[in-house]
Design a protein around this motif. Structure first.
Motif, PDB file in Angstrom:
ATOM      1  N   GLY A 122     -29.917 -42.024  -2.920  1.00  0.00           N
ATOM      2  CA  GLY A 122     -28.637 -41.427  -2.568  1.00  0.00           C
ATOM      3  C   GLY A 122     -28.757 -40.389  -1.461  1.00  0.00           C
ATOM      4  O   GLY A 122     -29.737 -40.342  -0.732  1.00  0.00           O
ATOM      5  N   LEU A 123     -27.719 -39.557  -1.372  1.00  0.00           N
ATOM      6  CA  LEU A 123     -27.611 -38.596  -0.270  1.00  0.00           C
ATOM      7  C   LEU A 123     -28.100 -37.217  -0.699  1.00  0.00           C
ATOM      8  O   LEU A 123     -27.694 -36.693  -1.744  1.00  0.00           O
ATOM      9  N   TRP A 124     -28.925 -36.640   0.127  1.00  0.00           N
ATOM     10  CA  TRP A 124     -29.478 -35.319  -0.098  1.00  0.00           C
ATOM     11  C   TRP A 124     -29.274 -34.488   1.151  1.00  0.00           C
ATOM     12  O   TRP A 124     -28.914 -35.014   2.204  1.00  0.00           O
ATOM     13  N   GLN A 125     -29.498 -33.191   1.023  1.00  0.00           N
ATOM     14  CA  GLN A 125     -29.424 -32.365   2.222  1.00  0.00           C
ATOM     15  C   GLN A 125     -30.601 -31.415   2.297  1.00  0.00           C
ATOM     16  O   GLN A 125     -31.129 -30.980   1.275  1.00  0.00           O
ATOM     17  N   VAL A 126     -30.971 -31.116   3.536  1.00  0.00           N
ATOM     18  CA  VAL A 126     -32.057 -30.174   3.784  1.00  0.00           C
ATOM     19  C   VAL A 126     -31.494 -28.761   3.658  1.00  0.00           C
ATOM     20  O   VAL A 126     -30.539 -28.418   4.355  1.00  0.00           O
ATOM     21  N   VAL A 127     -32.062 -27.984   2.756  1.00  0.00           N
ATOM     22  CA  VAL A 127     -31.510 -26.649   2.524  1.00  0.00           C
ATOM     23  C   VAL A 127     -32.466 -25.540   2.948  1.00  0.00           C
ATOM     24  O   VAL A 127     -32.072 -24.370   3.017  1.00  0.00           O
ATOM     25  N   ALA A 128     -33.718 -25.881   3.233  1.00  0.00           N
ATOM     26  CA  ALA A 128     -34.692 -24.859   3.654  1.00  0.00           C
ATOM     27  C   ALA A 128     -35.911 -25.562   4.206  1.00  0.00           C
ATOM     28  O   ALA A 128     -36.111 -26.758   3.984  1.00  0.00           O
ATOM     29  N   HIS A 129     -36.700 -24.806   4.931  1.00  0.00           N
ATOM     30  CA  HIS A 129     -38.003 -25.339   5.317  1.00  0.00           C
ATOM     31  C   HIS A 129     -38.984 -24.188   5.495  1.00  0.00           C
ATOM     32  O   HIS A 129     -38.577 -23.037   5.690  1.00  0.00           O
ATOM     33  N   THR A 130     -40.251 -24.519   5.376  1.00  0.00           N
ATOM     34  CA  THR A 130     -41.313 -23.552   5.670  1.00  0.00           C
ATOM     35  C   THR A 130     -42.289 -24.216   6.627  1.00  0.00           C
ATOM     36  O   THR A 130     -42.357 -25.438   6.736  1.00  0.00           O
ATOM     37  N   TYR A 131     -43.024 -23.392   7.337  1.00  0.00           N
ATOM     38  CA  TYR A 131     -44.105 -23.875   8.188  1.00  0.00           C
ATOM     39  C   TYR A 131     -45.293 -22.960   7.947  1.00  0.00           C
ATOM     40  O   TYR A 131     -45.249 -21.789   8.335  1.00  0.00           O
ATOM     41  N   GLY A 132     -46.307 -23.467   7.283  1.00  0.00           N
ATOM     42  CA  GLY A 132     -47.449 -22.644   6.924  1.00  0.00           C
ATOM     43  C   GLY A 132     -48.571 -23.516   6.422  1.00  0.00           C
ATOM     44  O   GLY A 132     -48.466 -24.741   6.433  1.00  0.00           O
ATOM     45  N   PRO A 133     -49.659 -22.888   5.999  1.00  0.00           N
ATOM     46  CA  PRO A 133     -50.823 -23.663   5.581  1.00  0.00           C
ATOM     47  C   PRO A 133     -50.538 -24.522   4.353  1.00  0.00           C
ATOM     48  O   PRO A 133     -50.017 -24.044   3.358  1.00  0.00           O
ATOM     49  N   GLY A 134     -50.880 -25.797   4.464  1.00  0.00           N
ATOM     50  CA  GLY A 134     -50.777 -26.702   3.328  1.00  0.00           C
ATOM     51  C   GLY A 134     -52.057 -26.695   2.525  1.00  0.00           C
ATOM     52  O   GLY A 134     -52.907 -25.818   2.701  1.00  0.00           O
ATOM     53  N   LYS A 135     -52.205 -27.669   1.647  1.00  0.00           N
ATOM     54  CA  LYS A 135     -53.402 -27.734   0.807  1.00  0.00           C
ATOM     55  C   LYS A 135     -54.673 -27.802   1.645  1.00  0.00           C
ATOM     56  O   LYS A 135     -55.729 -27.320   1.233  1.00  0.00           O
ATOM     57  N   SER A 136     -54.548 -28.410   2.812  1.00  0.00           N
ATOM     58  CA  SER A 136     -55.708 -28.573   3.695  1.00  0.00           C
ATOM     59  C   SER A 136     -56.046 -27.283   4.436  1.00  0.00           C
ATOM     60  O   SER A 136     -57.136 -27.146   4.979  1.00  0.00           O
ATOM     61  N   GLY A 137     -55.074 -26.362   4.511  1.00  0.00           N
ATOM     62  CA  GLY A 137     -55.250 -25.168   5.329  1.00  0.00           C
ATOM     63  C   GLY A 137     -54.598 -25.297   6.691  1.00  0.00           C
ATOM     64  O   GLY A 137     -54.363 -24.298   7.364  1.00  0.00           O
ATOM     65  N   PHE A 138     -54.282 -26.525   7.109  1.00  0.00           N
ATOM     66  CA  PHE A 138     -53.591 -26.715   8.376  1.00  0.00           C
ATOM     67  C   PHE A 138     -52.107 -26.423   8.214  1.00  0.00           C
ATOM     68  O   PHE A 138     -51.564 -26.495   7.113  1.00  0.00           O
ATOM     69  N   GLN A 139     -51.484 -26.115   9.334  1.00  0.00           N
ATOM     70  CA  GLN A 139     -50.065 -25.768   9.321  1.00  0.00           C
ATOM     71  C   GLN A 139     -49.226 -27.022   9.092  1.00  0.00           C
ATOM     72  O   GLN A 139     -49.322 -28.000   9.846  1.00  0.00           O
ATOM     73  N   VAL A 140     -48.398 -26.984   8.062  1.00  0.00           N
ATOM     74  CA  VAL A 140     -47.529 -28.127   7.771  1.00  0.00           C
ATOM     75  C   VAL A 140     -46.114 -27.652   7.492  1.00  0.00           C
ATOM     76  O   VAL A 140     -45.891 -26.519   7.042  1.00  0.00           O
ATOM     77  N   PHE A 141     -45.179 -28.529   7.787  1.00  0.00           N
ATOM     78  CA  PHE A 141     -43.793 -28.280   7.413  1.00  0.00           C
ATOM     79  C   PHE A 141     -43.580 -28.741   5.980  1.00  0.00           C
ATOM     80  O   PHE A 141     -44.163 -29.719   5.527  1.00  0.00           O
ATOM     81  N   ARG A 142     -42.717 -28.004   5.305  1.00  0.00           N
ATOM     82  CA  ARG A 142     -42.212 -28.458   4.006  1.00  0.00           C
ATOM     83  C   ARG A 142     -40.700 -28.285   4.047  1.00  0.00           C
ATOM     84  O   ARG A 142     -40.213 -27.177   4.294  1.00  0.00           O
ATOM     85  N   PHE A 143     -39.993 -29.388   3.835  1.00  0.00           N
ATOM     86  CA  PHE A 143     -38.534 -29.358   3.851  1.00  0.00           C
ATOM     87  C   PHE A 143     -38.020 -29.485   2.428  1.00  0.00           C
ATOM     88  O   PHE A 143     -38.397 -30.409   1.698  1.00  0.00           O
ATOM     89  N   LYS A 144     -37.155 -28.552   2.059  1.00  0.00           N
ATOM     90  CA  LYS A 144     -36.577 -28.575   0.711  1.00  0.00           C
ATOM     91  C   LYS A 144     -35.266 -29.345   0.724  1.00  0.00           C
ATOM     92  O   LYS A 144     -34.370 -29.030   1.512  1.00  0.00           O
ATOM     93  N   LEU A 145     -35.166 -30.341  -0.135  1.00  0.00           N
ATOM     94  CA  LEU A 145     -33.935 -31.124  -0.238  1.00  0.00           C
ATOM     95  C   LEU A 145     -33.346 -31.017  -1.616  1.00  0.00           C
ATOM     96  O   LEU A 145     -34.071 -30.980  -2.615  1.00  0.00           O
ATOM     97  N   LYS A 146     -32.038 -30.966  -1.648  1.00  0.00           N
ATOM     98  CA  LYS A 146     -31.319 -31.016  -2.915  1.00  0.00           C
ATOM     99  C   LYS A 146     -30.158 -31.988  -2.765  1.00  0.00           C
ATOM    100  O   LYS A 146     -29.757 -32.312  -1.650  1.00  0.00           O
ATOM    101  N   PRO A 147     -29.594 -32.435  -3.892  1.00  0.00           N
ATOM    102  CA  PRO A 147     -28.504 -33.417  -3.809  1.00  0.00           C
ATOM    103  C   PRO A 147     -27.386 -32.916  -2.902  1.00  0.00           C
ATOM    104  O   PRO A 147     -27.046 -31.726  -2.916  1.00  0.00           O
ATOM    105  N   TRP A 148     -26.807 -33.821  -2.153  1.00  0.00           N
ATOM    106  CA  TRP A 148     -25.805 -33.447  -1.167  1.00  0.00           C
ATOM    107  C   TRP A 148     -24.507 -33.075  -1.872  1.00  0.00           C
ATOM    108  O   TRP A 148     -23.993 -33.857  -2.680  1.00  0.00           O
ATOM    109  N   GLN A 149     -24.020 -31.885  -1.574  1.00  0.00           N
ATOM    110  CA  GLN A 149     -22.781 -31.357  -2.147  1.00  0.00           C
ATOM    111  C   GLN A 149     -22.697 -31.529  -3.658  1.00  0.00           C
ATOM    112  O   GLN A 149     -23.636 -31.273  -4.367  1.00  0.00           O
TER     113      GLN A 149
END
Length: 149
Positions: A122-149
């Motif tokens: 179904g439909l979701w929306q991006v409500v936040a994101h971070t850019y920082g070290p992931g499990k590997s230590g390299f910089q990764v994006f993480r986008f937070k999604l929740k159900p749309w409306q």
DNA sequence: TCCATGCGCGGCC
DNA sequence: GGCCGCGCAGTGG
């Protein structure tokens, strides 16, 4: 020129619908890229994504999930081996969607190797994101999604 | 195990 | 705007 993204449901598709393969998703216009996990343009945003448990920095919860950004993986091991690029159009598209609030179609791989591999979530929306070290230590994006409306 | 294929982007005219 | 070539990818035969 890049085709314009189509936001929202495509055709008569509804949550729970099953699809055989990425090729079928692409041919039906549900998720157009045949391999990439994010269907997006930098300017207009992301229209669809696929969850396939390929990125180590994903995190799934009941009412929301974090979707790792695109790139930086070793294609053999799946591990992050470089920083993800902020100027990658897929990551830019997801950030654009966070600003616009447009719905993102979400598909999930539920039966690898089976004949009905992908489920429409179904439909979701991006409500936040971070850019920082992931499990590997390299910089990764993480986008937070929740159900749309 | 290997590699095709489609997409968006950017350079160029 | 249109054309071309590049780089990359949450596949899949």
């Amino acid at each position: 020129m890049a085709a314009s993204p189509v936001f929202g449901h495509v055709g008569t598709a509804q949550p729970g619908d099953l699809f055989a393969s990425r090729l079928e998703l692409s041919l039906r216009g549900q998720h157009r890229p045949r391999r990439a996990g994010v269907g997006a343009t930098a300017a207009l945003g992301a229209e669809s994504i696929v969850l396939a448990e390929q990125y180590e920095d994903d995190a799934y919860h009941d009412d929301h999930f974090w979707y790792a950004g695109s790139g930086g993986r070793d294609p053999k091991t799946g591990r992050q081996v470089t920083d993800q690029a902020p100027n990658d159009y897929r990551n830019q598209g997801l950030m654009r969607s966070e600003r616009t609030g447009q719905p993102v179609r979400v598909f999930r791989r539920i039966a690898p190797g089976g004949d009905r591999q992908f489920r429409y979530e179904g439909l979701w929306q991006v409500v936040a994101h971070t850019y920082g070290p992931g499990k590997s230590g390299f910089q990764v994006f993480r986008f937070k999604l929740k159900p749309w409306q």
